[in-house]
Write a protein that holds these residues in place. Structure first.
Motif, PDB file in Angstrom:
ATOM      1  N   GLU A  64      16.363 -20.810  54.340  1.00 54.43           N
ATOM      2  CA  GLU A  64      16.189 -19.647  53.925  1.00 54.43           C
ATOM      3  C   GLU A  64      14.331 -19.781  53.200  1.00 54.43           C
ATOM      4  N   LEU A  65      14.628 -20.633  52.367  1.00 59.65           N
ATOM      5  CA  LEU A  65      13.348 -21.089  51.176  1.00 59.65           C
ATOM      6  C   LEU A  65      12.528 -21.431  52.653  1.00 59.65           C
ATOM      7  N   ARG A  85      17.051 -24.941  42.114  1.00 62.46           N
ATOM      8  CA  ARG A  85      16.757 -23.536  40.921  1.00 62.46           C
ATOM      9  C   ARG A  85      17.873 -23.047  41.963  1.00 62.46           C
ATOM     10  N   ARG A  86      17.539 -22.427  43.292  1.00 65.52           N
ATOM     11  CA  ARG A  86      17.937 -21.680  44.448  1.00 65.52           C
ATOM     12  C   ARG A  86      19.679 -22.041  44.633  1.00 65.52           C
ATOM     13  N   GLU A  96      10.827 -18.298  54.112  1.00 63.77           N
ATOM     14  CA  GLU A  96      10.453 -17.037  53.349  1.00 63.77           C
ATOM     15  C   GLU A  96       8.576 -17.856  53.187  1.00 63.77           C
ATOM     16  N   GLU A 114      12.110 -25.568  43.396  1.00 64.98           N
ATOM     17  CA  GLU A 114      12.526 -24.932  44.118  1.00 64.98           C
ATOM     18  C   GLU A 114      14.391 -24.877  44.477  1.00 64.98           C
ATOM     19  N   GLU A 169      21.366 -21.058  41.473  1.00 62.47           N
ATOM     20  CA  GLU A 169      21.279 -20.308  41.354  1.00 62.47           C
ATOM     21  C   GLU A 169      22.852 -19.640  42.600  1.00 62.47           C
ATOM     22  N   ALA A 170      23.433 -19.606  43.537  1.00 65.27           N
ATOM     23  CA  ALA A 170      24.014 -19.461  44.799  1.00 65.27           C
ATOM     24  C   ALA A 170      25.563 -20.041  44.686  1.00 65.27           C
ATOM     25  N   VAL A 209      20.559 -22.399  51.801  1.00 66.46           N
ATOM     26  CA  VAL A 209      19.063 -21.663  50.696  1.00 66.46           C
ATOM     27  C   VAL A 209      18.028 -22.974  51.295  1.00 66.46           C
TER      28      VAL A 209
END
Length: 166
Positions: free
Chosen positions: A127-128, A38-39, A131, A35, A42-43, A124
């Protein structure tokens, strides 16, 4: 969502009885790393860098290191570290500079691209983690217990390198 998905978590199911601790730790690591990657992609960091590269950036730190020192810090062979440095230098993330002590040694240092990548990766990851902490897991307790487990398994000595075997 189905009624089953809305139900309170089943403590027995959450405990995953019968599954070995090493397997659960490995799955957790694999899923979290997937994950995270992946993030990060995306960034805007979908340039083929993987967690191993980030580990190398962290191992070099702001002062840099020789390729031999990098190998020791990553727990890999000198040849593997040399290949990693060659690859990351070609991509513009590392550069070799004369070593302050002189001689033939070279100091491997981060470029601005590597520093930017580390900053994005840190954001990232935080943030993960935030969450996960909000949604499902008591990360403070998990971190404490994992730290205790690692110290116990390591005989309370200094932490060994995390070998980038993935």
């Amino acid at each position: 969502m189905t009624t089953q998905e809305n139900a309170e978590p089943d403590a027995e199911r959450d405990a995953e009885p019968g599954i070995e601790l090493a397997f659960l730790l490995g799955l957790g690591f694999q899923l979290l790393l997937g994950e995270f990657t992946r993030r990060l992609d995306e960034a805007g960091y979908a340039d083929g860098l993987r967690p191993l590269h980030g580990m190398a950036f962290q191992a070099l730190g702001p002062s840099g290191a020789t390729a031999t020192e990098l190998a020791e810090r990553l727990g890999v062979t000198k040849q593997a570290a040399g290949q990693l440095v060659d690859d990351l230098e070609k991509r513009g993330y590392l550069r070799r500079t004369p070593h302050p002590e002189g001689g033939r040694k070279k100091l491997v240092v981060l470029t601005e691209a590597a520093t930017a990548h580390l900053g994005a990766a840190g954001r990232v990851l935080h943030e993960l983690e935030a969450e996960l902490g909000r949604d499902s897991v008591d990360l403070g307790a998990l971190r404490t217990e994992l730290g205790r487990l690692v110290r116990t398994l390591n005989g309370d000595g200094p932490l060994p390198p995390l070998r980038p075997a993935w």
